[in-house]
Write a protein that holds these residues in place. Sequence first.
Motif, PDB file in Angstrom:
ATOM      1  N   TYR A 221       0.763  -1.083   0.093  1.00  0.00           N
ATOM      2  CA  TYR A 221       0.644  -0.178  -0.106  1.00  0.00           C
ATOM      3  C   TYR A 221       1.000   0.899  -0.324  1.00  0.00           C
ATOM      4  O   TYR A 221       0.669   2.501  -0.701  1.00  0.00           O
ATOM      5  CB  TYR A 221      -1.170   0.114   1.022  1.00  0.00           C
ATOM      6  N   GLY A 234      -6.093  -0.086  -3.793  1.00  0.00           N
ATOM      7  CA  GLY A 234      -6.559   1.061  -2.756  1.00  0.00           C
ATOM      8  C   GLY A 234      -7.072   2.211  -4.414  1.00  0.00           C
ATOM      9  O   GLY A 234      -6.569   1.705  -4.630  1.00  0.00           O
ATOM     10  N   ARG A 245      -3.500   9.614  -3.359  1.00  0.00           N
ATOM     11  CA  ARG A 245      -4.746   8.351  -2.557  1.00  0.00           C
ATOM     12  C   ARG A 245      -5.672   9.757  -2.280  1.00  0.00           C
ATOM     13  O   ARG A 245      -5.452  10.547  -1.240  1.00  0.00           O
ATOM     14  CB  ARG A 245      -4.594   7.493  -1.799  1.00  0.00           C
TER      15      ARG A 245
END
Length: 331
Positions: A221, A234, A245
């Motif tokens: 991640y 994600g 993000r």
Amino acid sequence: MSISVIGANKRYGDFAALDDVSIDIPAGSLTSLLGPSGSGKSTLLRAIAGLDSLDSGTVVINGGNVTGLSPQKRDIGFVFQHYAAFKHLSVRDNVAFGLKIRKRPKPEIDKKVDELLEIVGLTGFQRRFPAQLSGGQRQRMALARALAVDPQVLLLDEPFGALDAKVREDLRKWLRRLHEDVNVTTVLVTHDQQEALDVSDRIAVLNKGRIEQVGAPDELYDRPANVFVASFLGSTVRVNGELVRPHDIRIGRNPELALPAADTSLDTGVIKARVVRVVNLGFETRVELVAATTGEEFHAQVTRGDANALNLSPGEDVFARATKVPELVAD
């Protein structure tokens, strides 16, 4: 028991389901094979199980080459998405089936089945038939049946894919606890990023028959190997050309408010943007935006409290800044 797949190749006509795939799965781990449809994750799982033969390559379980062995000789428990229950048998008889085939003594079968039904939370459901169970209960029965024969390896092919979101969430927590209790090497196929992050010790991300990256959830991640891994593991958006993000984007009504008090991470700079839509998603809020200078569309995810404090409305101008940019390993 550890698993190693070395140089696995599998083609269906012109389609390469597996393209020189190699992976090591540590003993006692729960490893997720994560990827979109057609990425090769189920083919890889079935090759480990012996349900699909490889065109070339080797499968090793606990140090032994099992490439040429039938599924029955690999000592593997396999759970499919659609349970594959024996509809005419009770829960108890479904779980006991593999033990009866192996002609284990009846007292041993009874003891083992009682233990497993307690572990999976189905004590009291022994006499019911699969049609009398909920989807989550049927899947727990299928897991108990797979574990009954004490397999070296447990393989799960999208086991929760046919269930609704709340049941999937509950079963993810249950699977994690179950794995800690039985400690059998487990490989889970899923296309659900949240599921992989939630239950796994390690994640292997597949794309177009190849493995893009293998590692711990946090590693993948925070330090994805490439744009595909970052985007698949994600939600991501582009801000000033940078991949970020949405929950790492800070919003304010002036440039200073868009800046965190102390920040040393990479960032995209402050940009002016117009609010297009504000969507409440329970505990958080998605703010859909369009950059003033470039017309680039993106969205930020902020807490419900921050959204209420800002009192945002469509058409308003705000300032935004990404406070963190994923560090692509390939870069």
